[in-house]
Design an enzyme around this catalytic site. Structure first.
Site, PDB file in Angstrom:
ATOM      1  N   GLY A   1       0.829  -1.204   0.000  1.00 11.30           N
ATOM      2  CA  GLY A   1       0.000   0.000   0.000  1.00 11.30           C
ATOM      3  C   GLY A   1       0.858   1.246   0.000  1.00 11.30           C
ATOM      4  O   GLY A   1       2.008   1.226  -0.450  1.00 11.30           O
ATOM      5  N   CYS A   2       0.327   2.322   0.522  1.00 10.14           N
ATOM      6  CA  CYS A   2       1.029   3.600   0.528  1.00 10.14           C
ATOM      7  C   CYS A   2       2.376   3.481   1.235  1.00 10.14           C
ATOM      8  O   CYS A   2       2.455   3.019   2.369  1.00 10.14           O
ATOM      9  CB  CYS A   2       0.179   4.648   1.226  1.00 10.14           C
ATOM     10  SG  CYS A   2       0.986   6.253   1.393  1.00 10.14           S
ATOM     11  N   PHE A   3       3.424   3.916   0.568  1.00  9.75           N
ATOM     12  CA  PHE A   3       4.765   3.759   1.154  1.00  9.75           C
ATOM     13  C   PHE A   3       4.990   4.636   2.372  1.00  9.75           C
ATOM     14  O   PHE A   3       5.860   4.348   3.185  1.00  9.75           O
ATOM     15  CB  PHE A   3       5.881   3.929   0.129  1.00  9.75           C
ATOM     16  CG  PHE A   3       5.780   5.092  -0.827  1.00  9.75           C
ATOM     17  CD1 PHE A   3       5.131   6.267  -0.525  1.00  9.75           C
ATOM     18  CD2 PHE A   3       6.377   4.993  -2.089  1.00  9.75           C
ATOM     19  CE1 PHE A   3       5.071   7.333  -1.411  1.00  9.75           C
ATOM     20  CE2 PHE A   3       6.329   6.044  -2.991  1.00  9.75           C
ATOM     21  CZ  PHE A   3       5.672   7.226  -2.645  1.00  9.75           C
TER      22      PHE A   3
ATOM     23  N   CYS B   1       3.180   4.718   4.907  1.00  5.80           N
ATOM     24  CA  CYS B   1       2.766   3.949   6.083  1.00  5.80           C
ATOM     25  C   CYS B   1       3.695   2.783   6.365  1.00  5.80           C
ATOM     26  O   CYS B   1       4.058   2.545   7.526  1.00  5.80           O
ATOM     27  CB  CYS B   1       1.339   3.447   5.883  1.00  5.80           C
ATOM     28  SG  CYS B   1       0.158   4.782   5.570  1.00  5.80           S
TER      29      CYS B   1
END
Length: 206
Positions: free
Chosen positions: A39-41, A43
Site C-alpha cells: 500500500g502507501c509507502f 505507512c
C-alpha cells in the site's frame, strides 16, 4: 475481526500470534536489503523505521520502467510500478523472515487485492520483490505456512515479483509520516500501524 481496534485487518488472531517463518536461514554478515509493497509507502516506511536492526528505509517504486518511476505516473495505476519501500538491515540483528512477519502481521493487509483500504489500484498491491532465490524461497514458504495456519479471514494475495530495479521516490515522500504527524491520512492510516507495532512487538524496536 481482530484488527478492527487498529483500523481494520483480516487477521483472526492477535498480531503477536502470527507465527514466525519456519524457514528463515541465516544470512551472511553485513548489510542486506528487502523490497516490500504494502500500500502507501508513507505507512509501511513508518513501521520499519521503528525496528531494531533496520539501518535505513527508502520509499520508492518497483515493477515498471525508469521512464514511469515518478509519483504522478505511478498514481495513474498504469505504470506497472508498486509503491514500495527498500529496507536496508543488519541480518545479525533482524532476519529477512522477521521483516516478513512484521509485513504480514502489522504493516498491511495481505488479503486485499490491488488495494489497501481506500487506496485502490495496482500501485497499492501487496507484493514482495525478491532479489534472489533465497528471498523467494523464504517468502513462498512463509505465505504457504500462513495460509495453512488460517490466521486470516481470506487467502493471502501477496505477489512474488522479481526485483528488476528499485527507483527512489521524490524527496518529499521520504520519512513522510514522521515529518507530517498531524496530516489526516497519517493519523488515520499510518499512526495505527505504528501503534500496533509498538503494542505487539515492543521487544523488536530500536
Amino acid at each position: 475481526m481482530f484488527g478492527s481496534r487498529f483500523g481494520g485487518s483480516s487477521l483472526k488472531v492477535s498480531p503477536r500470534e502470527v507465527p514466525a517463518p519456519d524457514y528463515d536461514p541465516p544470512q551472511p554478515a553485513g548489510r542486506a536489503e528487502a523490497v516490500l509493497a504494502g500500500g502507501c509507502f508513507w505507512c509501511t516506511e513508518a513501521v520499519y523505521r521503528e525496528l531494531d536492526g533496520v539501518l535505513a528505509v527508502v520509499s520508492g517504486y518497483s515493477g515498471g520502467s525508469a521512464e514511469t518511476a515518478d509519483y504522478g505516473t505511478v498514481c495513474t495505476g498504469r505504470s506497472e510500478h508498486a509503491e514500495v519501500i527498500q529496507i536496508a538491515y543488519d541480518p545479525a540483528r533482524v532476519s529477512y523472515g522477521e521483516l516478513l512477519r512484521i509485513f504480514f502481521a502489522v504493516a498491511h493487509d495481505p488479503t486485499q487485492l490491488n488495494r489497501q483500504g481506500n487506496d485502490v489500484g495496482p500501485q497499492y498491491r501487496s507484493a514482495i520483490f525478491y532479489a534472489d532465490a533465497e528471498q523467494k524461497a523464504v517468502a513462498e514458504r512463509y505465505i504457504a505456512q500462513l495460509d495453512a495456519a488460517g490466521v486470516y479471514t481470506a487467502p493471502i494475495v501477496t505477489r512474488l515479483e522479481t526485483l528488476a530495479a528499485f527507483f527512489e521516490a521524490e524527496a518529499y515522500h521520504q520519512n513522510y509520516a514522521a515529518l507530517h504527524p498531524g496530516q489526516p491520512y497519517i493519523q488515520a492510516v499510518s499512526t495505527p500501524k505504528v501503534e500496533k507495532l509498538r503494542a505487539y512487538f515492543g521487544e523488536a524496536l530500536r
